[in-house]
Every structure is written in C-alpha cells, then in structure tokens.
Motif scaffolding. Structure first.
Motif, short mmCIF file in Angstrom:
data_model
loop_
_atom_site.label_atom_id
_atom_site.label_comp_id
_atom_site.label_asym_id
_atom_site.label_seq_id
_atom_site.Cartn_x
_atom_site.Cartn_y
_atom_site.Cartn_z
N GLN A 147 -26.86 46.81 -120.67
CA GLN A 147 -27.26 46.49 -119.30
C GLN A 147 -26.12 46.78 -118.33
O GLN A 147 -24.96 46.87 -118.72
N ASP A 148 -26.48 46.92 -117.07
CA ASP A 148 -25.49 47.15 -116.01
C ASP A 148 -24.71 45.88 -115.71
O ASP A 148 -25.18 44.76 -115.94
N MET A 149 -23.50 46.07 -115.16
CA MET A 149 -22.69 44.99 -114.60
C MET A 149 -22.33 45.38 -113.17
O MET A 149 -22.62 46.50 -112.73
N TYR A 150 -21.66 44.48 -112.44
CA TYR A 150 -21.41 44.73 -111.03
C TYR A 150 -19.96 44.42 -110.65
O TYR A 150 -19.46 43.32 -110.91
N HIS A 151 -19.29 45.39 -110.05
CA HIS A 151 -17.95 45.22 -109.50
C HIS A 151 -18.11 44.59 -108.12
O HIS A 151 -18.82 45.13 -107.26
N PHE A 152 -17.44 43.45 -107.89
CA PHE A 152 -17.59 42.75 -106.62
C PHE A 152 -16.24 42.54 -105.95
O PHE A 152 -15.18 42.61 -106.57
N LYS A 153 -16.32 42.22 -104.66
CA LYS A 153 -15.17 41.79 -103.87
C LYS A 153 -15.59 40.55 -103.10
O LYS A 153 -16.66 40.54 -102.47
N ILE A 154 -14.78 39.48 -103.18
CA ILE A 154 -15.16 38.21 -102.55
C ILE A 154 -15.10 38.30 -101.03
O ILE A 154 -14.09 38.69 -100.44
N LYS A 155 -16.23 37.92 -100.42
CA LYS A 155 -16.35 37.84 -98.97
C LYS A 155 -16.61 36.38 -98.60
O LYS A 155 -17.43 35.70 -99.23
N VAL A 156 -15.90 35.90 -97.60
CA VAL A 156 -16.08 34.52 -97.14
C VAL A 156 -16.81 34.54 -95.81
O VAL A 156 -16.37 35.17 -94.85
N ASP A 157 -17.95 33.86 -95.77
CA ASP A 157 -18.75 33.71 -94.55
C ASP A 157 -18.90 32.22 -94.31
O ASP A 157 -19.47 31.50 -95.14
N GLU A 158 -18.42 31.72 -93.20
CA GLU A 158 -18.44 30.28 -92.93
C GLU A 158 -19.85 29.73 -92.82
O GLU A 158 -20.07 28.53 -92.91
N ASN A 159 -20.83 30.61 -92.64
CA ASN A 159 -22.22 30.17 -92.55
C ASN A 159 -22.90 30.08 -93.91
O ASN A 159 -24.06 29.70 -94.01
N VAL A 160 -22.17 30.47 -94.97
CA VAL A 160 -22.71 30.41 -96.34
C VAL A 160 -21.88 29.42 -97.13
O VAL A 160 -20.65 29.42 -97.05
N ASP A 161 -22.54 28.56 -97.90
CA ASP A 161 -21.85 27.47 -98.60
C ASP A 161 -20.88 27.97 -99.67
O ASP A 161 -19.92 27.29 -100.01
N TRP A 162 -21.17 29.13 -100.24
CA TRP A 162 -20.35 29.65 -101.32
C TRP A 162 -19.73 30.98 -100.92
O TRP A 162 -20.15 31.62 -99.95
N ALA A 163 -18.72 31.40 -101.67
CA ALA A 163 -18.15 32.73 -101.47
C ALA A 163 -19.13 33.77 -101.98
O ALA A 163 -19.83 33.56 -102.98
N ILE A 164 -19.20 34.90 -101.31
CA ILE A 164 -20.19 35.93 -101.63
C ILE A 164 -19.53 37.03 -102.44
O ILE A 164 -18.58 37.68 -101.98
N PRO A 165 -20.01 37.27 -103.68
CA PRO A 165 -19.51 38.41 -104.45
C PRO A 165 -20.20 39.69 -103.96
O PRO A 165 -21.27 40.07 -104.45
N GLU A 166 -19.61 40.32 -102.98
CA GLU A 166 -20.20 41.49 -102.34
C GLU A 166 -20.05 42.70 -103.24
O GLU A 166 -18.98 42.96 -103.81
N LEU A 167 -21.11 43.47 -103.39
CA LEU A 167 -21.11 44.61 -104.31
C LEU A 167 -20.14 45.68 -103.86
O LEU A 167 -20.16 46.14 -102.72
#
Length: 396
Positions: free
Chosen positions: A359-379
C-alpha cells in the motif's frame, strides 16, 4: 393417481412454508477493548470495519444473501486471554475468519492458532514485520501496514545521506524493535549513520534519561542531527524531548504520523517532516470520500488512522467471499493471494508470498493552523507502494 396427488400436495405445502434463513457468515473481531491505552486503536478499527461492511454490501450487511454476523472478543491486551478468545472464535463459534489483534506482541501469539484450526486470521491493525515473518503461516493475511513501510517511508522523508546522524527511540517490544530494525535497513547504502538506539518499556512517561543519552551521542557530530521517535503509545515523548531543548545542540526531532488525539502535540514541531499511514484529507478516491462524509455525519468528526484500516479489512473480506470459488478457508486463500481491492487509501494488494498488503504511504510536513485543534500533516507527496522495497516475511 392417488399417490401422485399426495406427492403434489406435499410439494405445494413445502412451497408455502417460509424460506429457510441462509446460514450467517460469522466474522470474529479479536481485539483489546479494555486494559490499555491502545484500546482506542481497537475501537476505531471496529467502527471502520462495520462501516466497511456497510459500504461493501450497499447497506444490506449480507453477502450473496447470507447475513454477516460479527462476534467481538476482548483480549484485554493479555496474550493468554487473546489466545483463548481466538480458540473460542474458531472452535465454539465456528467463525469463517477472524480479524485481530491490536498489539503486535499479543498478536504474535495468535499466529499458531490460525494454523492449528486451519482458519484465516486477518491481522489488523497490528504492525510488526514479524507478523508475516518466518513464524507466520499460510492462514495469516495482513491488511495493516508493516514496520518496513513505516520506516522506509520515514527514511525517504528524511532524505538520508552521509551528512545525516540519527539516534532512535522506540518501545521495547515487537512493534518498536521490528520498526528500528526496518529503519536501519532502510538507511543501508544511504551513508547515514545510526549513533544510538534507545528502547523504553511500554507505558513510559519519563524520557529524560534516554533523551540525555541521545543528546550526548549526537551533539558533537558534524552535519544534520535527528532524533527519530517510533512510539505507538502515549506518554508524549516528542513533546517532552522538545521541552529539553534539543535545538541547543542543533538536534531535530522526526517521527511518523499518529492518531488525531495525539496530533495536537505535533504543534510543538511546525515544519517537521515524516511519513504517515493515513490522514483523512490526503487520499482522493470514492471510498475515502464516503468514509469521511459518513463518519463526519455520524460521529461529528473525521475518521482516524485505524478507522481506515478497519474499513480496508472489511472490504478485503467482502471481496474475497464474493470472488472465492468456495466460501471456506482454502477457497478464501486462493481468492486472497494476489488480490487487489479498493480501500480508503486507494488500492491494496495481498502479496502472494507472505500475504502482506502492499500500500501507499504519505510524506508529510507539519502545518499549524490556530483554527484547527491538531497539527495538520500536510501532504508533500505520495510514496507509492512500488517505491518501497518491502522485505519478504516468509515464502509459502
């Protein structure tokens, strides 16, 4: 003539009786739902599995007219209870197939039971490579990713070369040790160097001593210095090590993605790159679209890591039953070896040799958005299954 009339009357009477209910297809879910912080993984798996059956059967919860019966067994994350639960499912309950378990260490003890009863154990969500390794057998299939996928994807995200020095932190059981072995294999030939390996007991909450040893091993190295964390449980090792200010030695932290309740801790490391198995916004396909929309509507929140995994397992089972020439163990094995099916992550394929789902996997970079409760693993990019050289666990 009289006998013919009597016989005809009997046929008419039988036709008037209600149709016999078709035998159910019994599936056991053998997971720990109490006794560990990992129980949240099990509960996500169950939700995803039930939603997967619904999706695959168009809401009927039947396959070829046979109702699906789910039997749940709580392993309590104890090896002896898990083995007894699987024996009961295969023996007394006479299930067609069992799905489990959650902890890799507990699941290892289930492998010989599948062989003893000659029935299929579909491993989800446990991860360790060894679950499809030499101690496994032809009755074991695995929809969950494995440690090599985690670590090869993680290595690709780190872009290793001779300039990279890494210290690793993992829990001291099958998941952690298999993961670090896979990570070291993934770095072979890249020029990168492992300078320290730290293993801590499951449930550890104080990482001070391990962190100090890793700092000491890394701080005088020239080049890029990284602490790579591979911990499945709680304890927030990343946040606690970050609080010790590794940046004063020029040390970065890297880790794989995690479930949504853990992702708020990733806000401490904006810009960090790593690899992740699933994040609901990343895959673009009809199965994931349905899962995200339905999960949001029913539970007022998006699906998580193991929700997607549970759905993938259910979709595999339904396709196998629908395509098997005979709905028994041997018929299912024949149907599943080499089978490709659609999942929330896109297509998966059971490798015929060891039954691991590629199966595929995903390389991410953490993005912080103050309007989102968690950090976003952006593709950053999709790491396709074919990019990873996943070692064969065993050969049939």
């Amino acid at each position: 003539m009289k006998l013919s009339l009597i016989a005809l009357a009997g046929v008419v009477a039988l036709a008037a009786l209600p149709a016999q209910a078709a035998d159910p297809i019994k599936i056991a879910l053998v997971h720990g739902t109490s006794g560990s912080t990992f129980e949240v993984f099990s509960k996500q798996t169950h939700t995803g599995f039930e939603m997967g059956l619904e999706y695959a059967t168009g809401g009927t919860m039947e396959i070829d007219g046979r109702p699906i019966e789910i039997i749940k067994k709580d392993t309590q994350f104890k090896p002896d209870i898990a083995r007894a639960a699987l024996e009961e499912a295969f023996g007394d309950d006479d299930v067609l197939i069992a799905v489990g378990g959650t902890s890799s260490g507990v699941t290892k003890g289930l492998l010989p039971i599948a062989e003893e009863y000659e029935k299929i154990l579909l491993v989800e969500p446990a991860v360790a490579d060894s679950l499809t390794g030499p101690e496994s057998n032809r009755y074991v299939f695995k929809t969950s990713r494995n440690s090599s996928m985690d670590m090869q994807a993680q290595a690709l995200a780190l872009a290793p070369d001779a300039n990279l020095h890494v210290a690793t932190l993992a829990e001291d059981y099958a998941f952690g040790r298999d993961g670090i072995e896979a990570f070291k294999s993934a770095l072979d030939g890249s020029g990168a160097t492992i300078v320290a390996e730290e293993y801590v007991p499951q449930g550890t909450t104080d990482f001070t001593a391990a962190a100090e040893r890793m700092f000491a091993a890394l701080k005088d190295k020239e080049g890029r210095k990284v602490i790579m964390i591979y911990v499945a449980g709680g304890g927030n090792p990343m946040g606690k090590i970050k609080d010790m200010q590794p940046e004063r030695f020029g040390i970065e932290i890297s880790t794989g993605g995690h479930i949504l309740p853990v992702l708020p801790t990733y806000k401490a490391v904006p810009g960090m790159e790593g690899a992740i198995y699933y994040y609901y916004e990343i895959p673009q396909n009809p199965v994931n679209d349905w899962l995200v929309a339905e999960h949001q509507a029913r539970f007022d929140g998006p699906p998580d890591f193991f929700t997607a995994g549970g759905m993938a397992a259910a979709l595999a089972i339904v396709k196998a039953i629908e395509t098997a020439e005979t709905v028994d163990t041997e018929g299912l094995i024949a149907a599943m070896e080499g089978m490709t099916w659609d999942t929330p992550k896109g297509p998966m394929t059971f490798r015929p040799e060891d039954h691991q789902a590629l199966q595929d996997m995903y390389h991410f970079k953490i993005k912080v958005d103050e309007n989102v409760d968690w950090a976003i693993p952006e593709l950053v990019r999709v790491i396709e299954a074919g990019e990873m050289d996943i070692p064969l666990g065993r050969e049939n």
